[in-house]
Design a protein around this motif. Sequence first.
Motif, PDB file in Angstrom:
ATOM      1  N   ALA A 170      -4.751   5.113 -10.189  1.00 13.48           N
ATOM      2  CA  ALA A 170      -5.545   4.610  -8.965  1.00 13.48           C
ATOM      3  C   ALA A 170      -6.866   3.706  -9.914  1.00 13.48           C
ATOM      4  N   GLU A 171      -6.625   2.461  -9.822  1.00  7.92           N
ATOM      5  CA  GLU A 171      -7.916   1.740 -10.367  1.00  7.92           C
ATOM      6  C   GLU A 171      -8.961   1.266  -9.520  1.00  7.92           C
ATOM      7  N   GLU A 172      -8.339   0.939  -8.175  1.00  6.82           N
ATOM      8  CA  GLU A 172      -9.530   0.459  -7.353  1.00  6.82           C
ATOM      9  C   GLU A 172      -9.097   0.874  -6.114  1.00  6.82           C
ATOM     10  N   ALA A 173     -10.279   0.510  -5.151  1.00  9.02           N
ATOM     11  CA  ALA A 173      -9.894   0.764  -3.579  1.00  9.02           C
ATOM     12  C   ALA A 173      -8.972  -0.027  -3.053  1.00  9.02           C
ATOM     13  N   PRO A 174      -7.870   0.681  -2.647  1.00  4.69           N
ATOM     14  CA  PRO A 174      -6.723  -0.126  -1.631  1.00  4.69           C
ATOM     15  C   PRO A 174      -7.214  -0.978  -0.671  1.00  4.69           C
ATOM     16  N   TRP A 175      -6.207  -1.797  -0.255  1.00  2.72           N
ATOM     17  CA  TRP A 175      -6.687  -2.671   1.058  1.00  2.72           C
ATOM     18  C   TRP A 175      -6.358  -1.803   2.494  1.00  2.72           C
ATOM     19  N   PRO A 176      -7.021  -2.135   3.441  1.00  2.99           N
ATOM     20  CA  PRO A 176      -6.515  -1.086   4.726  1.00  2.99           C
ATOM     21  C   PRO A 176      -4.999  -1.374   5.014  1.00  2.99           C
ATOM     22  N   ILE A 177      -4.425  -0.414   5.419  1.00  6.95           N
ATOM     23  CA  ILE A 177      -3.021  -0.435   5.840  1.00  6.95           C
ATOM     24  C   ILE A 177      -2.438  -1.654   6.404  1.00  6.95           C
ATOM     25  N   GLY A 178      -3.376  -1.906   7.490  1.00 10.17           N
ATOM     26  CA  GLY A 178      -2.843  -3.116   8.373  1.00 10.17           C
ATOM     27  C   GLY A 178      -2.864  -4.482   7.448  1.00 10.17           C
ATOM     28  N   LEU A 179      -3.915  -4.721   6.636  1.00  9.22           N
ATOM     29  CA  LEU A 179      -3.938  -5.867   6.053  1.00  9.22           C
ATOM     30  C   LEU A 179      -2.883  -6.051   4.916  1.00  9.22           C
ATOM     31  N   ALA A 180      -2.459  -4.715   4.171  1.00  8.20           N
ATOM     32  CA  ALA A 180      -1.415  -4.590   3.359  1.00  8.20           C
ATOM     33  C   ALA A 180      -0.229  -4.884   3.781  1.00  8.20           C
ATOM     34  N   LEU A 181       0.195  -4.359   4.999  1.00  9.55           N
ATOM     35  CA  LEU A 181       1.313  -4.648   5.673  1.00  9.55           C
ATOM     36  C   LEU A 181       1.642  -6.012   6.059  1.00  9.55           C
ATOM     37  N   ALA A 182       0.517  -6.660   6.570  1.00 10.35           N
ATOM     38  CA  ALA A 182       0.539  -7.937   6.865  1.00 10.35           C
ATOM     39  C   ALA A 182       0.649  -8.915   5.717  1.00 10.35           C
ATOM     40  N   THR A 183       0.117  -8.672   4.903  1.00 12.79           N
ATOM     41  CA  THR A 183       0.252  -9.537   3.419  1.00 12.79           C
ATOM     42  C   THR A 183       1.649  -9.288   2.847  1.00 12.79           C
ATOM     43  N   LEU A 184       2.072  -8.104   2.985  1.00 15.40           N
ATOM     44  CA  LEU A 184       3.482  -7.764   2.390  1.00 15.40           C
ATOM     45  C   LEU A 184       4.476  -8.523   3.366  1.00 15.40           C
ATOM     46  N   ALA A 185       4.307  -8.662   4.603  1.00 12.63           N
ATOM     47  CA  ALA A 185       5.438  -9.151   5.349  1.00 12.63           C
ATOM     48  C   ALA A 185       5.180 -10.786   5.101  1.00 12.63           C
ATOM     49  N   GLY A 186       4.025 -11.414   5.224  1.00 12.11           N
ATOM     50  CA  GLY A 186       3.775 -12.791   4.898  1.00 12.11           C
ATOM     51  C   GLY A 186       4.265 -13.569   3.609  1.00 12.11           C
ATOM     52  N   VAL A 187       3.922 -12.604   2.715  1.00 16.26           N
ATOM     53  CA  VAL A 187       4.223 -13.038   1.235  1.00 16.26           C
ATOM     54  C   VAL A 187       5.617 -12.925   0.885  1.00 16.26           C
ATOM     55  N   THR A 188       6.519 -11.943   1.595  1.00 18.46           N
ATOM     56  CA  THR A 188       7.733 -11.943   1.482  1.00 18.46           C
ATOM     57  C   THR A 188       8.601 -12.965   1.963  1.00 18.46           C
ATOM     58  N   VAL A 189       8.124 -13.460   3.091  1.00 16.53           N
ATOM     59  CA  VAL A 189       8.667 -14.684   3.626  1.00 16.53           C
ATOM     60  C   VAL A 189       8.547 -15.999   2.956  1.00 16.53           C
ATOM     61  N   LEU A 232      -0.020 -11.073  -5.036  1.00 19.42           N
ATOM     62  CA  LEU A 232      -0.273 -10.657  -3.750  1.00 19.42           C
ATOM     63  C   LEU A 232       0.666  -9.540  -3.199  1.00 19.42           C
ATOM     64  N   LEU A 233       1.770  -9.693  -3.632  1.00 15.01           N
ATOM     65  CA  LEU A 233       2.987  -8.943  -3.413  1.00 15.01           C
ATOM     66  C   LEU A 233       2.522  -7.390  -4.084  1.00 15.01           C
ATOM     67  N   SER A 234       2.350  -7.518  -5.226  1.00 11.77           N
ATOM     68  CA  SER A 234       2.203  -6.169  -6.155  1.00 11.77           C
ATOM     69  C   SER A 234       1.012  -5.516  -5.469  1.00 11.77           C
ATOM     70  N   HIS A 235      -0.213  -6.493  -4.975  1.00 12.51           N
ATOM     71  CA  HIS A 235      -1.576  -5.492  -4.634  1.00 12.51           C
ATOM     72  C   HIS A 235      -1.083  -4.899  -3.205  1.00 12.51           C
ATOM     73  N   ALA A 236      -0.318  -5.857  -2.443  1.00 11.88           N
ATOM     74  CA  ALA A 236      -0.228  -5.133  -1.255  1.00 11.88           C
ATOM     75  C   ALA A 236       0.679  -4.028  -1.268  1.00 11.88           C
ATOM     76  N   THR A 237       1.763  -3.854  -2.053  1.00 16.47           N
ATOM     77  CA  THR A 237       2.505  -2.852  -2.238  1.00 16.47           C
ATOM     78  C   THR A 237       1.915  -1.717  -2.825  1.00 16.47           C
ATOM     79  N   GLU A 238       1.032  -1.810  -3.976  1.00 14.46           N
ATOM     80  CA  GLU A 238       0.205  -0.658  -4.401  1.00 14.46           C
ATOM     81  C   GLU A 238      -0.809  -0.201  -3.159  1.00 14.46           C
TER      82      GLU A 238
END
Length: 364
Positions: A203-222, A51-57
């Motif tokens: 670029a392999e697939e459509a990225p997540w929206p920036i809000g979802l990516a940042l929220a996932t990044l923060a939550g998964v990091t914790v 999840l961290l990798s996908h959110a970072t990308e």
Amino acid sequence: MSLLLKEIRHNPMLWLLVAVPVVFVAAALVPEAHTALFVLSVLAIVPLAGLLSHATESVAAKTGDAAGGLLNATLGNLTELVIALAALGAGQYTLVKASIAGAIVTNTLFMLGASFLLGGLKYHLQEFNRASARLQAGLLFLATIALLMPSAIAGMESTSAAAATQKLSLGLAVLLIVGYGLGLLFSLKTHREVFSGAEHEEAEEAPWPIGLALATLAGVTVLVALVSEIFVESVQKAAEAFGMTAAFVGFIVVALVGGAAEMASAFSGARKNRLDLSVGIALGSASQIALFVAPVLVLVSYLIGPSPMDLQFWPGAVVMVLFATMTAMFVTNSGRSAWFVGVLVLMVYMIFAMTLYILPPAGQ
């Protein structure tokens, strides 16, 4: 949120997320079950790393090339960094250094070799961007030279050797970070056209929206930080139960677990005949750890460690990193690959793993 749930449903590796609440419950109910906690924490870190990798990308895709490159430099190996920080705070410097050296060697040999093998089994001959591979291999060679110097000073018979080693490690940490930053500037700005072919394919697939990516990044990091604490607390007893040293766990287990998501992307790229992507992930991740993660850990040790950490690795680790770098430079020189090249690279990795397991470093 629907995109996140869809990703979890369609990615079998993310089904292991069920281990995350289980490991927290187990740590609260049976804190002495070190072996079980070790296994559960490993199973929990793997999907979190994905999840961290996908959110970072996804975040990097929204910020442009230069900022995206810097983001990947700081977050691409966040799983390994968080695990190392937890071990750093606990004073387990052997585990920290083993995880650093192990991540470099694992990415350079195991990830690269397996990518060559998997891609070669499907395609007779594959090609990749030699310029990008040479740059990353050159950065790795720079880091290897830096790792050799503290070991050389420590071998001198002098009462001031320890102080000199610490001062040298601090200076080298700053120098390596500067070198990595200049490498980013070179590849993403001043000579961008040399590496544009490899970047275009990523670029392999459509990225997540920036809000979802940042929220996932923060939550998964914790979550990774919390699970890493359980991992570090249980690793020593679990290693004894499995007949392994802390050095072997850091060199092999932590490196493989922390790089699981990157490996999945590299292997998938190789099977799709996108070897530029695979080589870029393998060597790029290794150079990030050598020139960014390791120096950052040295600097942070002054703040959270029981004592400052240096860059003095045991001689075997330095030799392995040096040989791994030389192997990568050798096999990527032609810009072509076949399945047997991957076999040879994987055999070098297996030689290192067997040697470290049977003959652990002195003092372990």
